[in-house]
Design a protein around this motif. Sequence first.
Motif, PDB file in Angstrom:
ATOM      1  N   ARG A 171      -1.538  -2.041 -10.504  1.00  0.00           N
ATOM      2  CA  ARG A 171      -2.499  -3.153 -10.411  1.00  0.00           C
ATOM      3  C   ARG A 171      -2.433  -4.102 -11.587  1.00  0.00           C
ATOM      4  O   ARG A 171      -2.297  -5.298 -11.413  1.00  0.00           O
ATOM      5  CB  ARG A 171      -3.924  -2.632 -10.250  1.00  0.00           C
ATOM      6  N   ARG A 172      -2.585  -3.564 -12.808  1.00  0.00           N
ATOM      7  CA  ARG A 172      -2.496  -4.370 -14.032  1.00  0.00           C
ATOM      8  C   ARG A 172      -3.291  -5.666 -13.965  1.00  0.00           C
ATOM      9  O   ARG A 172      -2.807  -6.743 -14.298  1.00  0.00           O
ATOM     10  CB  ARG A 172      -1.031  -4.615 -14.390  1.00  0.00           C
ATOM     11  N   VAL A 173      -4.546  -5.550 -13.540  1.00  0.00           N
ATOM     12  CA  VAL A 173      -5.449  -6.704 -13.657  1.00  0.00           C
ATOM     13  C   VAL A 173      -5.752  -6.879 -15.147  1.00  0.00           C
ATOM     14  O   VAL A 173      -5.588  -5.948 -15.927  1.00  0.00           O
ATOM     15  CB  VAL A 173      -6.762  -6.488 -12.863  1.00  0.00           C
ATOM     16  N   CYS A 220       3.162  -8.355  -7.222  1.00  0.00           N
ATOM     17  CA  CYS A 220       1.900  -7.697  -7.548  1.00  0.00           C
ATOM     18  C   CYS A 220       2.297  -6.331  -8.109  1.00  0.00           C
ATOM     19  O   CYS A 220       2.748  -5.469  -7.373  1.00  0.00           O
ATOM     20  CB  CYS A 220       1.054  -7.575  -6.287  1.00  0.00           C
ATOM     21  N   GLU A 231       3.053  -2.637 -10.014  1.00  0.00           N
ATOM     22  CA  GLU A 231       2.608  -1.247  -9.867  1.00  0.00           C
ATOM     23  C   GLU A 231       1.463  -0.963 -10.838  1.00  0.00           C
ATOM     24  O   GLU A 231       1.477  -1.424 -11.976  1.00  0.00           O
ATOM     25  CB  GLU A 231       3.791  -0.325 -10.186  1.00  0.00           C
ATOM     26  N   GLN A 261      -9.897  -3.337  -7.819  1.00  0.00           N
ATOM     27  CA  GLN A 261      -8.855  -3.867  -8.707  1.00  0.00           C
ATOM     28  C   GLN A 261      -7.582  -4.172  -7.926  1.00  0.00           C
ATOM     29  O   GLN A 261      -6.894  -5.158  -8.194  1.00  0.00           O
ATOM     30  CB  GLN A 261      -8.543  -2.867  -9.826  1.00  0.00           C
ATOM     31  N   GLN A 262      -7.250  -3.302  -6.955  1.00  0.00           N
ATOM     32  CA  GLN A 262      -6.055  -3.547  -6.150  1.00  0.00           C
ATOM     33  C   GLN A 262      -6.222  -4.817  -5.325  1.00  0.00           C
ATOM     34  O   GLN A 262      -5.300  -5.616  -5.203  1.00  0.00           O
ATOM     35  CB  GLN A 262      -5.765  -2.348  -5.244  1.00  0.00           C
ATOM     36  N   PRO A 288       0.937  -0.430  -3.664  1.00  0.00           N
ATOM     37  CA  PRO A 288      -0.492  -0.760  -3.618  1.00  0.00           C
ATOM     38  C   PRO A 288      -1.396   0.446  -3.355  1.00  0.00           C
ATOM     39  O   PRO A 288      -2.601   0.366  -3.586  1.00  0.00           O
ATOM     40  CB  PRO A 288      -0.588  -1.778  -2.475  1.00  0.00           C
ATOM     41  N   ALA A 314      -5.775  -7.648  -7.642  1.00  0.00           N
ATOM     42  CA  ALA A 314      -4.361  -7.836  -8.000  1.00  0.00           C
ATOM     43  C   ALA A 314      -3.617  -8.566  -6.886  1.00  0.00           C
ATOM     44  O   ALA A 314      -2.805  -9.459  -7.149  1.00  0.00           O
ATOM     45  CB  ALA A 314      -3.713  -6.487  -8.297  1.00  0.00           C
TER      46      ALA A 314
END
Lengths: 242, 294
Positions: free
Chosen positions: A92-94, A88, A90, A147-148, A168, A151
Amino acid sequence: MNNGPEHLLDVAGLEVRYGAIEAIRGAGLEVCKGEIVALLGANGAGKSSFLNAIMGLVPLTSGRVLLDGEDIAGEAPEAIVRRGMTLCPEGRRVFANLTVRENLAIGGATRRRAGDAATILTGMLDRFPVLAERHDQMAGTLSGGEQQMLAIARAMMSAPRIVLLDEPSLGLAPRIVDTIFEMIAALQHHGATILLVEQNVDLALDIADRGYVLASGRVALAGPASELLASGDVERAYMGRD
Amino acid sequence: MEILIQQFVNALSLGGTYALLALGLAMVFSVLGLINFAHGDLMTLTGYAMFFAIGAGLGMPLAVVLGIACATLAAVAMERVAFRPVRDANTATMLLTSLAVSTILHMLFQNLISARPRAIPVPSWMIGAVDVGGLAIGVIQLMSITATALLLIALSIFLRRSTLGIAMRAAALDFPVTRLMGINANAVVATAFGLSGLLAGVAGVLWLAQRGSVDPLMGFLPVLKAFIAVVLGGLGSLAGAVVGGFVLAFIEVFLRAFLPDGWLPFRESITLTLVIVLLLVRPEGLIGQRENVR
């Protein structure tokens, strides 16, 4: 501890180089099934490089990466995910322009049978109810904390044997960070194995079983989380003096 | 009024062709960051495949299928042979590679076939017009609009419903994280190229139906227009590429229809000036998003 079958993840002698810069110089660690292991260290100590290298996102110069006894060093990230380890990332990168539903669907892409993915999805939505509420919203419109959660849920959709969580708590309000860490602890109770990279030492060691401290690309300190918390050695190791 | 509707149909038909080409370019660009100069040659290839198929007496429907299949396979082969080895290289390397592929194909067309146009006879029933609510609409225009609409709908369903389609949209946003979902990078890239070839093939058939002949540089002009459409719509945005294609075609067709005769030689310059003005107002393109620029 030696190289027994109880190690789900066993990394040794890892070296990563970006041109002339040595980011990781012979670091290693072990994670047993069901554990939360914290990988700590100051900014630039090499924590993210460590995770990215064992996931195959950046090439490693040398080293051994055993997942459940099988060497996966140098494999492509998608192959490693299919073997049961996921990251997962750094920040978040959704997928901002995809809906929450689509983000989760693609997280479960490796679950070949539709039934599998549906069962995991139901479990995730139970654990992260806010994602159920936001199902058809674009992921980019969620708050940082949501978002976290997305993710983490997206990573868990592949039903990994071990999940690597990279920072996170990054950029989140303290109250939200507490919620996220409670959720990470809850994942462990449901049987997940977690390698947690964090800058927030106290929080990470609070939920972790054991911890490692990276400094200048090497493991400067390792031990049970409670001992690391009590000793105060972590701060010293953070300063990067070997 | 009637002229207005006629021109509207013309613009829709031309815009459809631009949109299909632009969509193919945008698809590859969004996944790889590569602007594929050889895209137009896929159109040309469709033309030659049809020319030889008709020459062999296979008939028009089969020639169309073969032409489109040829472009699709060629696009996939192009990725495999030329672009995969340089995928991790910088953008300039990929750009030059695509230029090389394009040049090689031009040379092959010229030297193995001919530099002169080869006629592809359009069936007589396609030449005429049909009566739609009192208006005479060209059969070719009607077919072109229908084909474009069907293809765009099918693609949109694929991109929204299938795992591979969602993966392609995800890869356009963040390729490394898409791989972290267990999605095979090669599969996504090959699909993007295959679809771009399919779109170029269909656009090639539509273009040929209007022109009736194929020459080595056939794909150059329409793909140049498609480049403009992609930038106009917003580089990297699929919806933007489609919108850009239609907007460009509407500007072109309406200028051609309504500019005073003395101004007609400046048509292209006026079109491009309008495009520049649009881009000055919206530098990110009509549909593009600023935050997508990484």
